[in-house]
Design a protein around this motif. Structure first.
Motif, short mmCIF file in Angstrom:
data_model
loop_
_atom_site.label_atom_id
_atom_site.label_comp_id
_atom_site.label_asym_id
_atom_site.label_seq_id
_atom_site.Cartn_x
_atom_site.Cartn_y
_atom_site.Cartn_z
N ASP A 463 0.82 -1.21 0.00
CA ASP A 463 0.00 0.00 0.00
C ASP A 463 0.85 1.27 0.00
O ASP A 463 0.46 2.29 -0.57
CB ASP A 463 -0.92 0.02 1.22
N LEU A 464 2.00 1.24 0.65
CA LEU A 464 2.87 2.42 0.71
C LEU A 464 3.47 2.77 -0.64
O LEU A 464 3.85 3.92 -0.88
CB LEU A 464 4.00 2.19 1.72
N LEU A 465 3.55 1.80 -1.54
CA LEU A 465 4.27 2.00 -2.81
C LEU A 465 3.38 2.51 -3.93
O LEU A 465 3.58 2.17 -5.10
CB LEU A 465 4.97 0.69 -3.21
N TRP A 466 2.36 3.29 -3.60
CA TRP A 466 1.59 3.96 -4.66
C TRP A 466 2.46 5.04 -5.28
O TRP A 466 3.39 5.56 -4.68
CB TRP A 466 0.30 4.57 -4.09
N SER A 467 2.16 5.38 -6.50
CA SER A 467 2.90 6.46 -7.16
C SER A 467 1.92 7.30 -7.97
O SER A 467 0.85 6.84 -8.36
CB SER A 467 4.01 5.91 -8.07
N GLU A 539 5.13 4.54 12.74
CA GLU A 539 6.56 4.38 13.02
C GLU A 539 7.00 3.06 12.42
O GLU A 539 6.45 2.00 12.73
CB GLU A 539 6.84 4.39 14.52
N LEU A 540 7.98 3.14 11.52
CA LEU A 540 8.46 1.97 10.79
C LEU A 540 9.92 1.70 11.14
O LEU A 540 10.68 2.62 11.47
CB LEU A 540 8.34 2.19 9.28
N GLN A 541 10.29 0.45 11.00
CA GLN A 541 11.69 0.05 11.09
C GLN A 541 12.07 -0.59 9.77
O GLN A 541 11.36 -1.47 9.27
CB GLN A 541 11.90 -0.95 12.23
N GLY A 542 13.18 -0.13 9.18
CA GLY A 542 13.59 -0.67 7.89
C GLY A 542 14.93 -0.14 7.46
O GLY A 542 15.53 0.72 8.13
N CYS A 625 16.21 7.58 2.10
CA CYS A 625 15.56 6.56 1.28
C CYS A 625 15.25 5.37 2.17
O CYS A 625 16.16 4.76 2.75
CB CYS A 625 16.45 6.13 0.12
N LEU A 626 13.98 5.03 2.28
CA LEU A 626 13.54 3.90 3.10
C LEU A 626 13.17 2.74 2.19
O LEU A 626 12.23 2.84 1.39
CB LEU A 626 12.33 4.29 3.96
N GLY A 627 13.92 1.63 2.28
CA GLY A 627 13.58 0.45 1.50
C GLY A 627 12.33 -0.20 2.06
O GLY A 627 12.28 -0.55 3.24
N VAL A 628 11.30 -0.39 1.24
CA VAL A 628 10.01 -0.91 1.71
C VAL A 628 9.82 -2.38 1.35
O VAL A 628 9.30 -3.16 2.14
CB VAL A 628 8.85 -0.06 1.14
N ALA A 629 10.27 -2.79 0.15
CA ALA A 629 10.09 -4.18 -0.26
C ALA A 629 11.09 -4.56 -1.33
O ALA A 629 11.55 -3.71 -2.10
CB ALA A 629 8.67 -4.41 -0.78
N ARG A 630 11.44 -5.87 -1.35
CA ARG A 630 12.33 -6.42 -2.38
C ARG A 630 11.56 -7.39 -3.26
O ARG A 630 10.68 -8.09 -2.79
CB ARG A 630 13.49 -7.19 -1.74
N TYR A 631 11.92 -7.42 -4.55
CA TYR A 631 11.40 -8.46 -5.45
C TYR A 631 12.23 -8.45 -6.72
O TYR A 631 12.61 -7.41 -7.24
CB TYR A 631 9.91 -8.25 -5.77
N ASP A 632 12.52 -9.66 -7.20
CA ASP A 632 13.24 -9.85 -8.46
C ASP A 632 14.52 -9.02 -8.57
O ASP A 632 14.79 -8.40 -9.60
CB ASP A 632 12.33 -9.53 -9.65
N GLY A 637 11.08 1.70 -2.58
CA GLY A 637 10.91 2.38 -1.31
C GLY A 637 10.44 3.80 -1.44
O GLY A 637 10.01 4.25 -2.53
N LEU A 638 10.53 4.52 -0.33
CA LEU A 638 10.05 5.89 -0.25
C LEU A 638 11.21 6.87 -0.12
O LEU A 638 12.20 6.59 0.54
CB LEU A 638 9.14 6.06 0.98
N VAL A 639 11.06 8.01 -0.76
CA VAL A 639 11.98 9.13 -0.60
C VAL A 639 11.35 10.06 0.44
O VAL A 639 10.19 10.46 0.32
CB VAL A 639 12.20 9.88 -1.92
N LEU A 640 12.14 10.41 1.49
CA LEU A 640 11.59 11.14 2.63
C LEU A 640 12.33 12.45 2.87
O LEU A 640 13.56 12.53 2.73
CB LEU A 640 11.67 10.29 3.90
#
Length: 674
Positions: A463-467, A539-542, A625-632, A637-640
């Motif tokens: 859900d966080l990775l909308w653009s 509050e996230l940890q990543g 830069c917060l890495g949110v998910a990995r694939y392939d 992630g998000l730029v903050l």
């Protein structure tokens, strides 16, 4: 003299002498014998279909039939002249679909005629001027005709009685939740009035409509008692009058209309009743969707454009009459599993999306014809046969039915809905979350997940990775809002279309979140627990990497590029126009941004979303830069940037995707997003 014997069968002439050369532009409007012709192999007598590209420039130069021109091209020219004036000067191409024993459909590849098709057909099967041309279903010339009302009644009755329509079953009257008020339209001789349902269950219709910008009849604290006594028919807006006519024709007595059944100047009544709107539409007998009406003064029972007549002249000079009409490309696509696409002003409004999605049965009153949708099937006046097509009301029930195996179908349905919803317009900006809360309530019931101002705890990484979809020069839609409406990590914080990455099946399995939700806090600003919010944070940890965000202008567009140590420059998907800003000297976020010695870093600066009035310019400033998910082999992630409202929080600026190498040695840290 010996006579020659006559042949038992007449001898055929040589085909090489009589073979007709097909027109290179229109192929004689024959779907057979073309290199691109396809045949339905499953049918006993396979029928041909053909899709070709029409060169409108060449078609416009075709000679008249009397001057040796193609008589089939002349049919196309007549139809285009009558229904798409200006096509000769457009210099566009068109797509033509030919179906044996069916109709001819033409769609011009131009924004001017987007979604419109011209349909050419024979007046009757017995008088078709050539063998491959078929007829079309009759569409009445008025949406209030007996034929159209009979079609509506038949669609509803078939839905109610078909054993296949399990998802269309309404709850029993004992368990159904009723609206607080309904409009009692009674009979012609009985006064129309508002009634208080007192918790009792009623069989009612619901109206889905645009209010428009002009005045409309509404219930208020001062006129409620008067409306509960008598509402003269002539006082009602024209659209409401039509809705009452439809309700009576369907054999119903009650209708729910939001502007009348909710006391508009009572904050408490509005918040209470608007929170129930999803259930109100879902539990209605049928929703009347005034799809083509822009406001209450625009009727839905109107005359429709009549088909035009075309003249076809065969090789012997005999004339035949054909017909052509303009239709919208509204039909579902079975192969792509996409539902019907009604066209009209209503589909541009935010509130009406959940009315469409959650209704059990819908009658769409469009410009050209009546469409019917339920949670099982779709029918329209040009295709009235009963078939199980994909429909919008079926979207959530189908996703929920699959959730016993995996909830991914529900999350995917939510993403598709948000994508469509974000394209639509709101009159009141703060309605962004309330206007989709009915759908959110269905998702919550299916997943048992916590709702985080437009996102879901159990699907947080995805859900966080909308653009955003920013493809034109910046305008008001591409700036941040002046007033707070939602946290920056929510799509609801902006007024711009958003998209989600559509994963293939193998990518879904490889998708691995790299964040952990440590805590969350959301404060609602009304009685609707899934509605408007006054504050929200997570509050996230990543994995965190420091970077420099550079802004440059190219061909009138602002381009934002990340520079991270150990990798090439990365172009981000920015949420809106961004600007450089200063950070308070004692800010906790300032320390976070300065923790790593990044070259070209300007101390004491950050980046934020621009608001109307800001003057964008080139810049270089530190971001996280917060890495949110990995694939392939990739990480997204998000730029903050540092928050302007909290000294310890960050705000979202956009999203990025990059190879995993820069994050192999990233530090895992806690970060607060607002």
């Amino acid at each position: 003299m010996q006579r020659k014997k006559k042949a038992l069968w007449p001898q055929r002439r040589s085909t090489t002498q009589t073979r007709h050369k097909r027109c290179q532009i229109c192929h004689d409007l024959d779907p057979r014998g073309h290199a691109g012709s396809t045949y339905n192999s499953e049918a006993e007598n396979p029928l041909a279909s053909l899709s070709v590209v029409l060169d409108l420039f060449s078609l416009a130069k075709t000679k008249d039939t009397r001057e040796g021109g193609c008589r089939f091209c002349n049919v196309l020219i007549q139809a285009l002249d009558a229904l798409s004036p200006g096509w000769r000067e457009s210099f566009q191409k068109a797509f033509m679909n030919l179906n044996e024993k069916g109709t001819i459909n033409i769609e011009i590849d131009s924004e001017k005629w987007k979604g419109e098709m011209i349909e050419i057909y024979a007046g009757s099967a017995s008088r078709a001027p050539w063998s491959t041309l078929g007829t079309a279903h009759h569409i009445p010339s008025n949406s209030g005709s007996d034929d159209t009302f009979n079609f509506a009644r038949r669609c509803i009755q078939d839905c109610l009685t078909s054993p296949k329509h399990v998802n269309c079953r309404l709850p029993s009257k004992a368990s159904a939740s009723s609206p607080k008020r309904l409009l009692d339209v009674g009979r012609v001789t009985v006064p129309i009035r508002l009634i208080d349902t007192q918790g009792k269950a009623f069989e009612y219709a619901a109206l889905s409509h645009c209010w428009g910008t002009g005045p409309t009849l509404t219930s208020t604290k001062s006129n409620w008692q008067k409306l509960a006594s008598n509402i003269p028919f002539e006082v009602l807006p024209p659209l409401f009058q039509d809705a009452i006519v439809i309700v009576r024709q369907l054999g119903l007595r009650y209708i729910w209309i939001d502007s009348l059944c909710i006391i508009q100047d009572s904050v408490r009544d509005w918040e209470t009743e608007s929170a129930k709107m999803g259930a109100i539409y879902e539990n209605s007998y049928v929703t009347l969707s005034a799809t083509n009406s822009g406001d209450g003064n625009t009727r839905c029972l109107v005359d429709r454009q009549k088909p035009v007549r075309l003249i076809y002249e065969n090789t012997t000079g005999k004339e035949s009459m054909l017909r052509a009409r303009k239709i919208k490309d509204h039909h579902p696509n079975v192969h792509e599993a996409t539902p019907a696409k009604p066209f009209g002003r209503l589909v541009t409004r935010s509130w009406t999306l959940q009315e469409h999605v959650l209704s059990t049965r819908v009658l769409h009153y469009t410009e050209s014809e009546l469409l019917f949708e339920c949670k099982t099937s779709f029918r329209c006046e040009c295709r009235p046969s009963r078939k199980s097509y994909p429909t919008t009301p079926a979207l959530i029930p189908k996703a929920v039915s699959k959730s016993s195996r995996s909830q991914s179908a529900v999350w995917d349905a939510w993403h598709r809905i948000v994508e469509e919803y974000s394209k639509r317009d709101l009159t009141v900006p703060n309605d962004k979350l309330p206007a989709i809360s009915g759908i959110a309530n269905k998702i919550k019931a299916a997943t048992k997940s916590r709702y985080l101002a437009g996102l879901w705890e159990k699907n947080l990484a995805s859900d966080l990775l909308w653009s955003t979809s920013l493809s034109t020069l910046p305008d008001a839609h591409y700036f941040a809002l002046s007033n707070y409406r939602a946290p920056s990590y929510s799509w609801a914080s902006l007024d711009t279309p958003v998209t989600y990455h559509s994963s293939e099946a193998n990518e879904e399995e490889a998708f691995t979140p790299t964040i952990t939700l440590l805590s969350s806090s959301t404060s609602v600003s009304g009685l609707n627990p899934l509605g408007a919010v006054s504050e929200s944070s997570i509050e996230l940890q990543g994995p965190i990497k420091h970077a420099i965000l550079m802004c440059t202008q190219r061909e009138g567009l602002w381009v934002y590029t990340l520079v991270i140590k150990g990798t090439n420059a990365i172009t981000i998907s920015h949420d809106c126009v961004l600007v450089e800003d200063k950070i308070a000297t004692n800010s906790t976020t300032r320390a976070h941004l300065q923790m790593e010695n990044v070259s070209e870093q300007k101390p004491g600066t950050t980046v934020r979303r621009a608001q109307c009035g800001d003057r964008p310019s080139d810049f270089k400033a530190p971001v996280l830069c917060l890495g949110v998910a990995r694939y392939d082999g990739w990480i997204s992630g998000l730029v903050l940037g540092a928050s302007k409202t909290s000294e310890e929080a960050f705000e979202r600026l956009g999203t990025f995707s990059a190879g995993t190498e820069p994050f192999q040695h990233a530090q895992t840290k806690e970060v607060i997003l607002r």
